[in-house]
Design a protein around this motif. Structure first.
Motif, PDB file in Angstrom:
ATOM      1  N   ILE A   8      -2.403   8.639   4.050  1.00 50.43           N
ATOM      2  CA  ILE A   8      -3.678   8.108   4.528  1.00 50.43           C
ATOM      3  C   ILE A   8      -4.397   9.186   5.325  1.00 50.43           C
ATOM      4  O   ILE A   8      -3.773   9.959   6.052  1.00 50.43           O
ATOM      5  CB  ILE A   8      -3.497   6.825   5.371  1.00 50.43           C
ATOM      6  N   ASP A   9      -5.687   9.257   5.117  1.00 54.69           N
ATOM      7  CA  ASP A   9      -6.559  10.143   5.879  1.00 54.69           C
ATOM      8  C   ASP A   9      -7.551   9.257   6.617  1.00 54.69           C
ATOM      9  O   ASP A   9      -7.798   8.117   6.219  1.00 54.69           O
ATOM     10  CB  ASP A   9      -7.320  11.098   4.952  1.00 54.69           C
ATOM     11  N   PHE A  10      -8.132   9.787   7.676  1.00 55.16           N
ATOM     12  CA  PHE A  10      -9.077   9.020   8.480  1.00 55.16           C
ATOM     13  C   PHE A  10     -10.370   9.799   8.677  1.00 55.16           C
ATOM     14  O   PHE A  10     -10.338  11.006   8.915  1.00 55.16           O
ATOM     15  CB  PHE A  10      -8.502   8.744   9.878  1.00 55.16           C
ATOM     16  N   ARG A  28      -1.102   1.548  13.318  1.00 56.41           N
ATOM     17  CA  ARG A  28      -0.590   0.676  12.248  1.00 56.41           C
ATOM     18  C   ARG A  28      -0.849   1.304  10.880  1.00 56.41           C
ATOM     19  O   ARG A  28       0.039   1.371  10.042  1.00 56.41           O
ATOM     20  CB  ARG A  28      -1.248  -0.697  12.341  1.00 56.41           C
ATOM     21  N   LEU A  29      -2.063   1.773  10.674  1.00 49.79           N
ATOM     22  CA  LEU A  29      -2.393   2.392   9.388  1.00 49.79           C
ATOM     23  C   LEU A  29      -1.659   3.716   9.196  1.00 49.79           C
ATOM     24  O   LEU A  29      -1.382   4.117   8.065  1.00 49.79           O
ATOM     25  CB  LEU A  29      -3.902   2.595   9.279  1.00 49.79           C
ATOM     26  N   ALA A  30      -1.329   4.386  10.282  1.00 43.96           N
ATOM     27  CA  ALA A  30      -0.625   5.671  10.203  1.00 43.96           C
ATOM     28  C   ALA A  30       0.780   5.522   9.625  1.00 43.96           C
ATOM     29  O   ALA A  30       1.399   6.514   9.245  1.00 43.96           O
ATOM     30  CB  ALA A  30      -0.566   6.322  11.582  1.00 43.96           C
ATOM     31  N   ALA A  47      -9.194   5.805   5.426  1.00 46.37           N
ATOM     32  CA  ALA A  47      -9.694   4.785   6.347  1.00 46.37           C
ATOM     33  C   ALA A  47     -10.940   5.344   7.015  1.00 46.37           C
ATOM     34  O   ALA A  47     -10.888   6.375   7.687  1.00 46.37           O
ATOM     35  CB  ALA A  47      -8.638   4.443   7.390  1.00 46.37           C
ATOM     36  N   TYR A  48     -12.048   4.688   6.799  1.00 47.82           N
ATOM     37  CA  TYR A  48     -13.308   5.072   7.426  1.00 47.82           C
ATOM     38  C   TYR A  48     -13.544   4.077   8.554  1.00 47.82           C
ATOM     39  O   TYR A  48     -13.723   2.885   8.313  1.00 47.82           O
ATOM     40  CB  TYR A  48     -14.437   5.025   6.404  1.00 47.82           C
ATOM     41  N   ILE A  49     -13.510   4.561   9.778  1.00 48.21           N
ATOM     42  CA  ILE A  49     -13.631   3.682  10.943  1.00 48.21           C
ATOM     43  C   ILE A  49     -14.951   3.984  11.636  1.00 48.21           C
ATOM     44  O   ILE A  49     -15.172   5.098  12.108  1.00 48.21           O
ATOM     45  CB  ILE A  49     -12.434   3.863  11.898  1.00 48.21           C
ATOM     46  N   ASP A  50     -15.812   2.980  11.678  1.00 50.51           N
ATOM     47  CA  ASP A  50     -17.148   3.137  12.240  1.00 50.51           C
ATOM     48  C   ASP A  50     -17.391   2.029  13.259  1.00 50.51           C
ATOM     49  O   ASP A  50     -18.100   1.067  12.987  1.00 50.51           O
ATOM     50  CB  ASP A  50     -18.180   3.086  11.111  1.00 50.51           C
ATOM     51  N   PHE A  83       0.803  -1.216   0.000  1.00 48.10           N
ATOM     52  CA  PHE A  83       0.000   0.000   0.000  1.00 48.10           C
ATOM     53  C   PHE A  83       0.842   1.274   0.000  1.00 48.10           C
ATOM     54  O   PHE A  83       0.296   2.363  -0.066  1.00 48.10           O
ATOM     55  CB  PHE A  83      -0.927   0.002   1.217  1.00 48.10           C
ATOM     56  N   ARG A  84       2.150   1.152   0.098  1.00 49.73           N
ATOM     57  CA  ARG A  84       3.014   2.337   0.128  1.00 49.73           C
ATOM     58  C   ARG A  84       2.867   3.119  -1.173  1.00 49.73           C
ATOM     59  O   ARG A  84       2.814   2.553  -2.249  1.00 49.73           O
ATOM     60  CB  ARG A  84       4.464   1.940   0.337  1.00 49.73           C
TER      61      ARG A  84
END
Length: 177
Positions: free
Chosen positions: A68-70, A61-63, A44-47, A37-38
């Motif tokens: 990447i945006d959240f 980890r995703l950071a 990242a949509y976290i619900d 993914f680099r």
């Protein structure tokens, strides 16, 4: 040009296939190498159902991905209802959301009513420590009785993403959430 129409079974098969891809992807992201993914742009949509399932370690980890945006549903209802109970070290529902938070609570300075905003601000600080800027546009979504349910929090590293989110999250668009 007319778009194709799909039967209910075709839509269901597509959804099942998409879900499998999504589950594979998140499992791979959490356990495998992020090299695949680099260099990609990601959102990242976290619900999570509640704060117990909002894992700071997943965000960490995703950071590791630079681009990447959240967008995160942060359950203000769960926080407000349960933070005083979660001060008990025997409980641990909020421990994954903000590791070590209990040791930082200035209990002699905070009232019960101010604990939720303190916790949220500490969580925002932890996110910022990962190199993200939290948008000032954080829609607070309420139920029909005026009680807050969640806050939609957006954070990114690039100012363009924040500017786009600022347009999306304006007052006139809140009915979309």
């Amino acid at each position: 040009m007319r778009l194709p129409t799909y039967s209910a079974s075709e839509k269901l098969n597509w959804l099942i296939g998409f879900t499998r891809i999504g589950l594979f992807s998140i499992t791979y992201i959490l356990t495998g190498s992020l090299d695949l993914f680099r260099g990609s742009l990601a959102l990242a949509y976290i619900d999570p159902y509640n704060l117990e399932y909002l894992s700071f370690s997943i965000i960490q980890r995703l950071a590791k991905l630079q681009s990447i945006d959240f967008a995160v549903h942060f359950s203000t209802m769960d926080l407000t209802r349960n933070i005083d109970l979660e001060l008990n070290p025997q409980r641990g529902r909020f421990d994954h959301t903000l590791p070590g938070w209990r040791t930082k609570v200035p209990s002699n300075e905070l009232s019960k009513a101010s604990l939720p905003s303190w916790f949220f601000n500490q969580w925002c600080g932890a996110i910022e420590s990962l190199g993200f800027k939290i948008s000032h546009q954080m829609p607070l979504i309420s139920n029909g009785q005026g009680s807050s349910i969640y806050r939609l929090v957006f954070f990114s590293r690039h100012p363009l993403a924040d500017r786009i989110w600022g347009d999306v999250a304006k007052e006139r668009n809140l009915s979309l959430f």
